[in-house]
Each structure stands twice: as C-alpha cells, then as structure tokens.
Design a protein around this motif. Structure first.
Motif, PDB file in Angstrom:
ATOM      1  N   GLN A  17     -34.823  65.715  16.205  1.00 27.14           N
ATOM      2  CA  GLN A  17     -34.449  64.367  16.598  1.00 27.14           C
ATOM      3  C   GLN A  17     -35.525  63.678  17.424  1.00 27.14           C
ATOM      4  N   ARG A  18     -36.779  64.005  17.139  1.00 29.43           N
ATOM      5  CA  ARG A  18     -37.892  63.382  17.857  1.00 29.43           C
ATOM      6  C   ARG A  18     -38.837  62.760  16.839  1.00 29.43           C
ATOM      7  N   ASP A  19     -39.327  61.579  17.172  1.00 30.17           N
ATOM      8  CA  ASP A  19     -40.317  60.909  16.344  1.00 30.17           C
ATOM      9  C   ASP A  19     -41.702  61.351  16.804  1.00 30.17           C
ATOM     10  N   PHE A  47     -42.214  55.517  29.550  1.00 29.79           N
ATOM     11  CA  PHE A  47     -41.173  55.684  28.528  1.00 29.79           C
ATOM     12  C   PHE A  47     -40.478  57.019  28.803  1.00 29.79           C
ATOM     13  N   LYS A  48     -39.290  56.977  29.341  1.00 29.35           N
ATOM     14  CA  LYS A  48     -38.562  58.204  29.675  1.00 29.35           C
ATOM     15  C   LYS A  48     -38.221  58.982  28.404  1.00 29.35           C
ATOM     16  N   GLY A  49     -38.612  60.240  28.378  1.00 30.49           N
ATOM     17  CA  GLY A  49     -38.319  61.100  27.238  1.00 30.49           C
ATOM     18  C   GLY A  49     -39.549  61.498  26.447  1.00 30.49           C
ATOM     19  N   ILE A  50     -40.720  60.984  26.823  1.00 33.67           N
ATOM     20  CA  ILE A  50     -41.954  61.333  26.119  1.00 33.67           C
ATOM     21  C   ILE A  50     -42.284  62.804  26.370  1.00 33.67           C
ATOM     22  N   LYS A  51     -42.719  63.507  25.312  1.00 30.30           N
ATOM     23  CA  LYS A  51     -43.074  64.933  25.433  1.00 30.30           C
ATOM     24  C   LYS A  51     -44.245  65.238  24.512  1.00 30.30           C
ATOM     25  N   ASN A  52     -44.776  66.427  24.668  1.00 31.30           N
ATOM     26  CA  ASN A  52     -45.850  66.943  23.810  1.00 31.30           C
ATOM     27  C   ASN A  52     -47.060  66.009  23.770  1.00 31.30           C
ATOM     28  N   VAL A  53     -47.420  65.486  24.906  1.00 32.64           N
ATOM     29  CA  VAL A  53     -48.558  64.570  24.991  1.00 32.64           C
ATOM     30  C   VAL A  53     -49.857  65.350  24.829  1.00 32.64           C
ATOM     31  N   ALA A  54     -50.722  64.853  23.943  1.00 29.29           N
ATOM     32  CA  ALA A  54     -52.042  65.454  23.749  1.00 29.29           C
ATOM     33  C   ALA A  54     -53.047  64.329  23.535  1.00 29.29           C
ATOM     34  N   PHE A  74     -41.198  61.467  20.877  1.00 30.45           N
ATOM     35  CA  PHE A  74     -40.268  60.638  21.626  1.00 30.45           C
ATOM     36  C   PHE A  74     -38.907  60.724  20.952  1.00 30.45           C
ATOM     37  N   PRO A  75     -37.799  60.707  21.718  1.00 29.57           N
ATOM     38  CA  PRO A  75     -36.468  60.813  21.114  1.00 29.57           C
ATOM     39  C   PRO A  75     -36.242  59.723  20.058  1.00 29.57           C
ATOM     40  N   SER A  76     -35.808  60.136  18.888  1.00 33.77           N
ATOM     41  CA  SER A  76     -35.645  59.186  17.785  1.00 33.77           C
ATOM     42  C   SER A  76     -34.544  58.167  18.046  1.00 33.77           C
ATOM     43  N   ASP A  77     -33.559  58.521  18.847  1.00 33.53           N
ATOM     44  CA  ASP A  77     -32.470  57.578  19.102  1.00 33.53           C
ATOM     45  C   ASP A  77     -32.902  56.401  19.978  1.00 33.53           C
ATOM     46  N   LYS A  78     -34.078  56.501  20.614  1.00 36.63           N
ATOM     47  CA  LYS A  78     -34.562  55.405  21.466  1.00 36.63           C
ATOM     48  C   LYS A  78     -35.419  54.410  20.687  1.00 36.63           C
ATOM     49  N   LYS A  79     -35.810  54.742  19.460  1.00 31.34           N
ATOM     50  CA  LYS A  79     -36.519  53.845  18.541  1.00 31.34           C
ATOM     51  C   LYS A  79     -37.690  53.085  19.174  1.00 31.34           C
ATOM     52  N   LEU A  80     -38.681  53.805  19.616  1.00 28.34           N
ATOM     53  CA  LEU A  80     -39.906  53.204  20.135  1.00 28.34           C
ATOM     54  C   LEU A  80     -40.636  52.546  18.959  1.00 28.34           C
ATOM     55  N   THR A  81     -41.021  51.274  19.098  1.00 29.11           N
ATOM     56  CA  THR A  81     -41.610  50.523  17.991  1.00 29.11           C
ATOM     57  C   THR A  81     -43.133  50.500  18.041  1.00 29.11           C
ATOM     58  N   LEU A  82     -43.731  50.113  16.901  1.00 27.17           N
ATOM     59  CA  LEU A  82     -45.184  49.948  16.838  1.00 27.17           C
ATOM     60  C   LEU A  82     -45.660  48.939  17.884  1.00 27.17           C
ATOM     61  N   LEU A  83     -44.937  47.847  18.011  1.00 28.82           N
ATOM     62  CA  LEU A  83     -45.316  46.805  18.966  1.00 28.82           C
ATOM     63  C   LEU A  83     -45.263  47.320  20.407  1.00 28.82           C
ATOM     64  N   GLN A  84     -44.239  48.093  20.744  1.00 30.24           N
ATOM     65  CA  GLN A  84     -44.137  48.649  22.097  1.00 30.24           C
ATOM     66  C   GLN A  84     -45.306  49.594  22.385  1.00 30.24           C
ATOM     67  N   VAL A  85     -45.672  50.412  21.394  1.00 28.95           N
ATOM     68  CA  VAL A  85     -46.790  51.346  21.565  1.00 28.95           C
ATOM     69  C   VAL A  85     -48.090  50.570  21.740  1.00 28.95           C
ATOM     70  N   LYS A  86     -48.322  49.586  20.870  1.00 24.94           N
ATOM     71  CA  LYS A  86     -49.532  48.756  20.944  1.00 24.94           C
ATOM     72  C   LYS A  86     -49.638  48.083  22.314  1.00 24.94           C
ATOM     73  N   THR A  87     -48.549  47.501  22.764  1.00 26.97           N
ATOM     74  CA  THR A  87     -48.527  46.811  24.058  1.00 26.97           C
ATOM     75  C   THR A  87     -48.826  47.775  25.199  1.00 26.97           C
ATOM     76  N   GLN A  88     -48.251  48.956  25.146  1.00 23.09           N
ATOM     77  CA  GLN A  88     -48.446  49.944  26.215  1.00 23.09           C
ATOM     78  C   GLN A  88     -49.905  50.407  26.282  1.00 23.09           C
ATOM     79  N   VAL A  89     -50.523  50.615  25.119  1.00 27.23           N
ATOM     80  CA  VAL A  89     -51.935  51.015  25.088  1.00 27.23           C
ATOM     81  C   VAL A  89     -52.790  49.905  25.703  1.00 27.23           C
ATOM     82  N   GLU A  90     -52.504  48.664  25.309  1.00 25.96           N
ATOM     83  CA  GLU A  90     -53.269  47.533  25.832  1.00 25.96           C
ATOM     84  C   GLU A  90     -53.061  47.349  27.335  1.00 25.96           C
TER      85      GLU A  90
END
Length: 112
Positions: free
Chosen positions: A24-26, A51-58, A70-86
C-alpha cells in the motif's frame, strides 16, 4: 491436529496482511538537478519529511536520483512533488510515480 491447522491459518492471515500493508505504498523516483553535496541531499530529504509517512528515502548525489515511498491512500501528486523539490531550492528534471495498484505517472519531460 486441529490446533496445528488453526495456528497455520492464523500465520497465513498475518502473512497476507503484512504483504498487503507493504503493497500500500507508492514508489517515487525523481531526477533532481543541482545536488552537489551531502548537505544539499540532507536539505532535500528534510523538505520531503514534511510529508508525514515518507519512508525508504535514498538520494544519489552523483546521479541526482531521489527515491522514496509514500502511503498510497494519501495520493501524493506529481505537482506536489515538483513544488516540494522547487521549494527545497532544486530543479526536478523528471518525476515518476509507480502507484501501489501498478499505475504509473510520469512528468511531462519524461513523456517526451
């Protein structure tokens, strides 16, 4: 004999629930431009830990590859990831999300 069967059934159910919980993780893979040192990588990781629930960071500094789950039930989007990196001060080159259900989402640059 019945006790052994009951124990086997219980162990089987526990195994199945554990496997499902892991499924159940994306999976996220981001190619990041601008990472130059371990401190940079730490800053990016710290920003994503918001982002609460992030794991296995490399993070591979040499290639710029940044992966996590990241937990799949929280549905982290491409836009959220892009924004966070920026917001962390870096440029996302490509983003690929492999959802727990097998669906794959990629950023526009990777589609080209």
């Amino acid at each position: 004999m019945k006790t052994k069967i009951i124990i086997m059934l219980i162990l089987g159910l526990v195994s199945v629930s554990t496997i499902q919980a892991q499924k159940q993780r994306d999976d996220f893979k981001i190619q990041v431009d601008g990472l130059g040192c371990p401190f940079c990588a730490y800053g990016l990781e710290k920003k994503f830990k918001e982002f609460k629930g992030i794991k296995n960071v490399a993070i591979d500094i040499e290639t710029g590859d940044f992966t996590f789950t990241f937990p799949s039930d929280k549905k982290l989007t491409l836009l959220q990831v892009k924004t966070q990196v920026e917001e962390a001060g870096y440029t996302p080159v490509t983003i690929k999300i492999t959802r727990a259900n097998g669906e794959i989402e990629v950023s526009e640059k990777e589609k080209e």
